[in-house]
Design an enzyme around this catalytic site. Structure first.
Site, short mmCIF file in Angstrom:
data_model
loop_
_atom_site.label_atom_id
_atom_site.label_comp_id
_atom_site.label_asym_id
_atom_site.label_seq_id
_atom_site.Cartn_x
_atom_site.Cartn_y
_atom_site.Cartn_z
N LYS B 97 0.88 -1.16 0.00
CA LYS B 97 0.00 0.00 0.00
C LYS B 97 0.92 1.21 0.00
O LYS B 97 1.58 1.50 1.00
CB LYS B 97 -0.92 0.03 1.22
CG LYS B 97 -1.71 1.34 1.30
CD LYS B 97 -2.54 1.50 2.55
CE LYS B 97 -2.98 2.96 2.66
NZ LYS B 97 -3.84 3.21 3.82
N GLY B 158 -8.21 9.23 9.24
CA GLY B 158 -8.59 9.36 10.65
C GLY B 158 -9.61 10.44 10.93
O GLY B 158 -9.99 10.65 12.08
N ALA B 184 -9.61 5.65 3.52
CA ALA B 184 -9.49 6.79 4.43
C ALA B 184 -10.74 7.65 4.49
O ALA B 184 -11.38 7.93 3.49
CB ALA B 184 -8.31 7.67 4.10
N GLY B 185 -11.07 8.04 5.71
CA GLY B 185 -12.16 8.98 5.95
C GLY B 185 -13.46 8.36 6.41
O GLY B 185 -14.38 9.06 6.81
N ALA B 206 -9.61 1.77 9.12
CA ALA B 206 -8.99 1.35 10.38
C ALA B 206 -9.61 2.11 11.54
O ALA B 206 -10.32 1.55 12.38
CB ALA B 206 -7.47 1.56 10.34
N THR B 207 -9.36 3.44 11.55
CA THR B 207 -9.76 4.27 12.69
C THR B 207 -11.21 4.07 13.11
O THR B 207 -11.50 3.96 14.31
CB THR B 207 -9.52 5.75 12.35
OG1 THR B 207 -8.14 5.91 12.04
CG2 THR B 207 -9.88 6.66 13.52
#
Lengths: 66, 252
Positions: B97, B158, B184-185, B206-207
């Site tokens: 990645k 995040g 992301a986001g 993830a977050t």
């Protein structure tokens, strides 16, 4: 002789192999990679790779992230 | 329904790719990954520290989850290429990645460095999955470079702001010949469903799971949202109308 391992300057006695330098940090048998002065050295060549005075060694492993 | 995700000739039955950052413990992470049903999960590469406790790698191996190393924390193409090569050596995978960020405050990709790094890594035999801005032109350039997927952000890493520019994601999906992975986001399950409804092939997050009050429960929510969004995309949504369309027969 002075080598820099993961950003930390270390005094080592006489010639030292990359394998010995990595062993200063970890005994992990796998999941670790090393570079000398920015160039990746394959694990099979760690033993035969001799470090020179001033060499910069980076030893990386996988951590939680991304 | 058999609808596998195909990346660079490899198939995955889960379309939810997980990150491992932000989890309070390896135990919590382990349960979240199981609930997510993920088959592909990212790790970061960092200097070996004698203090590091437990191994995320062991956890992924035990669960049979394929590891996807990232180049998080790299600001230049040269750094990212070096970290990717170290990851390949350490983890025995040529998948990466690719992340090349512009600054710490936004963590937005640096498009110039990103493209340069992608070119070098593709030439070096890597399977490159680049984290990119939601820019259709850059996505096209990355694909032309030989990247195996493109991974546009929904919003900054995040931030949990969801997909700020759905139109751009649609444009990227429309013209891409490789899988588009929304990376992301994502803040909550509906964001993941929207990404899939827009036609993304997968979602990477993830977050939103690891920092949720209950990561395991949120991971399950994400798994269901990704599946629901995918099914809705395949089923085809009805067109938006300005005025009502009676659903009961007008006559009789």
């Amino acid at each position: 002789m002075r080598v820099i391992i993961n950003g930390e300057a270390r005094q080592v006695a006489g010639p030292i192999s990359l394998a010995a330098a990595v062993a200063l940090l970890t005994s992990a048998p796998s999941g670790v990679a090393a570079a000398v002065n920015g160039d990746v050295v394959r694990r099979g060549a760690w033993q035969s790779t001799r470090l020179a005075d001033g060499d910069e060694v980076e030893v990386l492993t996988a951590v939680q992230g991304g | 329904m058999d609808d596998p995700l195909l990346i660079a000739g490899e198939t995955f039955s889960s379309r939810l790719i997980m990150g491992t950052g932000g989890a309070p413990s390896l135990d919590v992470l382990d349960r979240a990954l199981a609930a997510a049903g993920t088959e592909l999960t990212t790790v970061a590469m960092r200097r070996v520290s004698p203090a590091s406790a437990g191994s995320v790698l062991d956890l992924l191996t035990e669960r049979g989850i394929r590891v996807l190393p990232n180049t998080a924390g790299c600001f230049t193409a040269a750094e990212a290429v070096r970290v990717a090569r170290l990851a390949r050596e350490a983890l025995h995978t040529s998948w990466v990645k690719l992340e090349v960020i512009a600054d710490e405050r936004t963590l937005l990709p640096d498009p110039v460095e990103l493209l340069a790094a992608a070119e070098q890594l593709v030439a070096d035999g890597f399977t490159v999955l680049p984290y990119t801005s939601d820019d259709p032109v850059l996505a096209r350039r990355l694909e032309q470079t030989g990247c195996a997927a493109v991974m546009p952000l929904g919003s900054p890493i995040g931030s949990g702001l969801g997909i700020r520019n759905q139109h751009n994601i649609e444009l990227i999906v429309e013209s891409a010949g490789v899988p588009v992975i929304l990376d992301a986001g994502i803040g909550t399950a509906s964001d993941a469903a929207v990404a899939m409804e827009l036609g993304c092939a997968a979602v990477l997050l993830a977050t939103s799971v690891t920092r949720a009050r209950d990561p395991e429960l949120m991971a399950e929510a994400m798994r269901l949202a990704v599946s629901a969004g995918r099914l809705a995309f395949l089923a085809g949504r009805v067109p938006r109308r300005r005025y009502a369309l009676a659903s009961s027969p007008p006559a009789g």
